[in-house]
Write a protein that holds these residues in place. Structure first.
Motif, PDB file in Angstrom:
ATOM      1  N   ALA A   1       0.729  -1.348  -0.031  1.00 13.63           N
ATOM      2  CA  ALA A   1      -0.031  -0.059   0.113  1.00 13.63           C
ATOM      3  C   ALA A   1       0.878   1.273   0.133  1.00 13.63           C
ATOM      4  CB  ALA A   1      -0.837   0.142   1.385  1.00 13.63           C
ATOM      5  N   HIS A   2       0.203   2.546  -0.354  1.00 11.99           N
ATOM      6  CA  HIS A   2       1.007   3.630  -0.486  1.00 11.99           C
ATOM      7  C   HIS A   2       0.028   4.927  -0.609  1.00 11.99           C
ATOM      8  CE1 HIS A   2       1.461   4.649  -4.899  1.00 11.99           C
ATOM      9  NE2 HIS A   2       0.560   3.829  -4.776  1.00 11.99           N
TER      10      HIS A   2
ATOM     11  N   GLY B   1      -3.675   0.242  -2.350  1.00  6.44           N
ATOM     12  CA  GLY B   1      -2.651  -0.708  -2.454  1.00  6.44           C
ATOM     13  C   GLY B   1      -2.346  -1.137  -4.188  1.00  6.44           C
ATOM     14  N   HIS B   2      -1.531  -1.784  -4.240  1.00  2.23           N
ATOM     15  CA  HIS B   2      -1.308  -2.328  -5.652  1.00  2.23           C
ATOM     16  C   HIS B   2      -0.412  -3.641  -5.499  1.00  2.23           C
ATOM     17  CE1 HIS B   2      -2.012   1.512  -7.383  1.00  2.23           C
ATOM     18  NE2 HIS B   2      -1.193   2.002  -6.572  1.00  2.23           N
ATOM     19  N   THR B   3      -0.727  -4.500  -6.661  1.00 11.79           N
ATOM     20  CA  THR B   3      -0.017  -5.673  -6.673  1.00 11.79           C
ATOM     21  C   THR B   3       1.184  -5.074  -7.705  1.00 11.79           C
ATOM     22  OG1 THR B   3      -1.566  -7.511  -6.056  1.00 11.79           O
ATOM     23  CG2 THR B   3       0.413  -8.081  -7.388  1.00 11.79           C
ATOM     24  N   TYR B   4       2.548  -5.003  -6.938  1.00 14.66           N
ATOM     25  CA  TYR B   4       3.608  -4.453  -8.195  1.00 14.66           C
ATOM     26  C   TYR B   4       4.055  -5.663  -8.851  1.00 14.66           C
ATOM     27  CZ  TYR B   4       3.247  -0.001  -5.711  1.00 14.66           C
ATOM     28  OH  TYR B   4       2.721   1.268  -5.118  1.00 14.66           O
TER      29      TYR B   4
ATOM     30  N   ARG C   1      11.431  -6.930   1.805  1.00 14.03           N
ATOM     31  CA  ARG C   1      11.231  -5.568   2.489  1.00 14.03           C
ATOM     32  C   ARG C   1      10.061  -5.018   2.223  1.00 14.03           C
ATOM     33  NH1 ARG C   1      16.193  -1.216   1.988  1.00 14.03           N
ATOM     34  NH2 ARG C   1      14.966   0.595   2.622  1.00 14.03           N
ATOM     35  N   PHE C   2       9.441  -5.141   0.983  1.00 14.19           N
ATOM     36  CA  PHE C   2       8.366  -4.399   0.742  1.00 14.19           C
ATOM     37  C   PHE C   2       6.790  -5.120   0.878  1.00 14.19           C
ATOM     38  CE2 PHE C   2      11.426  -1.653  -1.939  1.00 14.19           C
ATOM     39  CZ  PHE C   2      11.593  -0.691  -0.771  1.00 14.19           C
ATOM     40  N   ASP C   3       6.914  -6.501   0.513  1.00 19.84           N
ATOM     41  CA  ASP C   3       5.836  -7.460   0.560  1.00 19.84           C
ATOM     42  C   ASP C   3       4.638  -7.118   1.806  1.00 19.84           C
ATOM     43  OD1 ASP C   3       4.160  -8.996  -0.901  1.00 19.84           O
ATOM     44  OD2 ASP C   3       4.480 -10.503   0.374  1.00 19.84           O
TER      45      ASP C   3
ATOM     46  N   ASP D   1       5.726   3.928   5.384  1.00 21.87           N
ATOM     47  CA  ASP D   1       6.410   3.618   6.477  1.00 21.87           C
ATOM     48  C   ASP D   1       7.996   3.238   6.410  1.00 21.87           C
ATOM     49  OD1 ASP D   1       4.043   4.017   8.005  1.00 21.87           O
ATOM     50  OD2 ASP D   1       3.556   1.905   8.273  1.00 21.87           O
ATOM     51  N   ASP D   2       8.287   2.877   5.211  1.00 26.04           N
ATOM     52  CA  ASP D   2       9.726   2.640   5.098  1.00 26.04           C
ATOM     53  C   ASP D   2      10.658   3.986   5.067  1.00 26.04           C
ATOM     54  OD1 ASP D   2      12.378   2.259   4.210  1.00 26.04           O
ATOM     55  OD2 ASP D   2      11.523   0.483   3.111  1.00 26.04           O
ATOM     56  N   LYS D   3      11.016   4.492   6.280  1.00 27.59           N
ATOM     57  CA  LYS D   3      11.638   5.854   6.182  1.00 27.59           C
ATOM     58  C   LYS D   3      13.098   5.742   5.641  1.00 27.59           C
ATOM     59  CE  LYS D   3       7.763   7.686   7.937  1.00 27.59           C
ATOM     60  NZ  LYS D   3       6.964   8.095   6.978  1.00 27.59           N
ATOM     61  N   GLU D   4      13.697   4.606   5.402  1.00 25.52           N
ATOM     62  CA  GLU D   4      14.907   4.757   4.906  1.00 25.52           C
ATOM     63  C   GLU D   4      14.931   5.026   3.337  1.00 25.52           C
ATOM     64  OE1 GLU D   4      18.397   1.282   4.018  1.00 25.52           O
ATOM     65  OE2 GLU D   4      17.246   0.983   5.565  1.00 25.52           O
TER      66      GLU D   4
END
Length: 151
Positions: free
Chosen positions: A27-28, A43-46, A76-78, A84-87
């Motif tokens: 999601a994003h 959300g998406h399925t990338y 990392r992303f699934d 939320d991935d602030k890196e």
């Protein structure tokens, strides 16, 4: 199951080229007024294709192990909220909003960081990222200028 697909080819002069297809669900939201409905959480399925190229194989006879490419990104992303991935992403600078373009660039950076630590040092020459059935982005890093040119 992924469909077999032919992707636009990245130009390079390497002997070997490896392509890894995989997908992840995430999601994003895009924190910009211009994003319209995409400002809302969704959300998406990338679907991803990573292209790695090089001239040298490693001690196992691989350019890079296919499984590593998937693990770096999928683990990392699934099933995450990309924001939320602030890196990798933030809500303050457009270059770090988790748009398709920025996610494709980020995948390249993660893969290339891994490749830079290998003995044969292949290059990630292209990331193809499909966000919806009708929308995708390709990230290709700029070629590094040869320092030996003209000398």
């Amino acid at each position: 199951m992924m469909m077999q697909q032919v992707y636009p080819a990245a130009r390079h002069d390497y002997c070997y080229e490896l392509n890894k297809d995989f997908h992840f669900a995430a999601a994003h939201y895009v924190p910009a007024e211009e994003a319209g409905k995409c400002q809302q959480l969704h959300g998406h399925t990338y679907y991803v294709n990573v292209t790695v190229a090089g001239d040298e194989l490693d001690s196992a006879g691989f350019l890079v192990n296919f499984a590593i490419i998937k693990q770096l990104i999928h683990n990392r992303f699934d099933h995450t909220l990309l924001n939320d991935d602030k890196e990798s992403f933030n809500d303050a600078a457009a270059d770090y909003f988790p748009t398709t373009e920025v996610v494709a660039r980020t995948i390249h950076e993660i893969v290339q960081r891994h490749l830079d630590g290998t003995s044969n040092k292949p290059q990630c020459v292209q990331v193809y990222l499909r966000e919806t059935p009708t929308s995708y982005c390709i990230f290709r890093p700029k070629r590094k200028a040869d320092h030996d040119e003209g000398s």
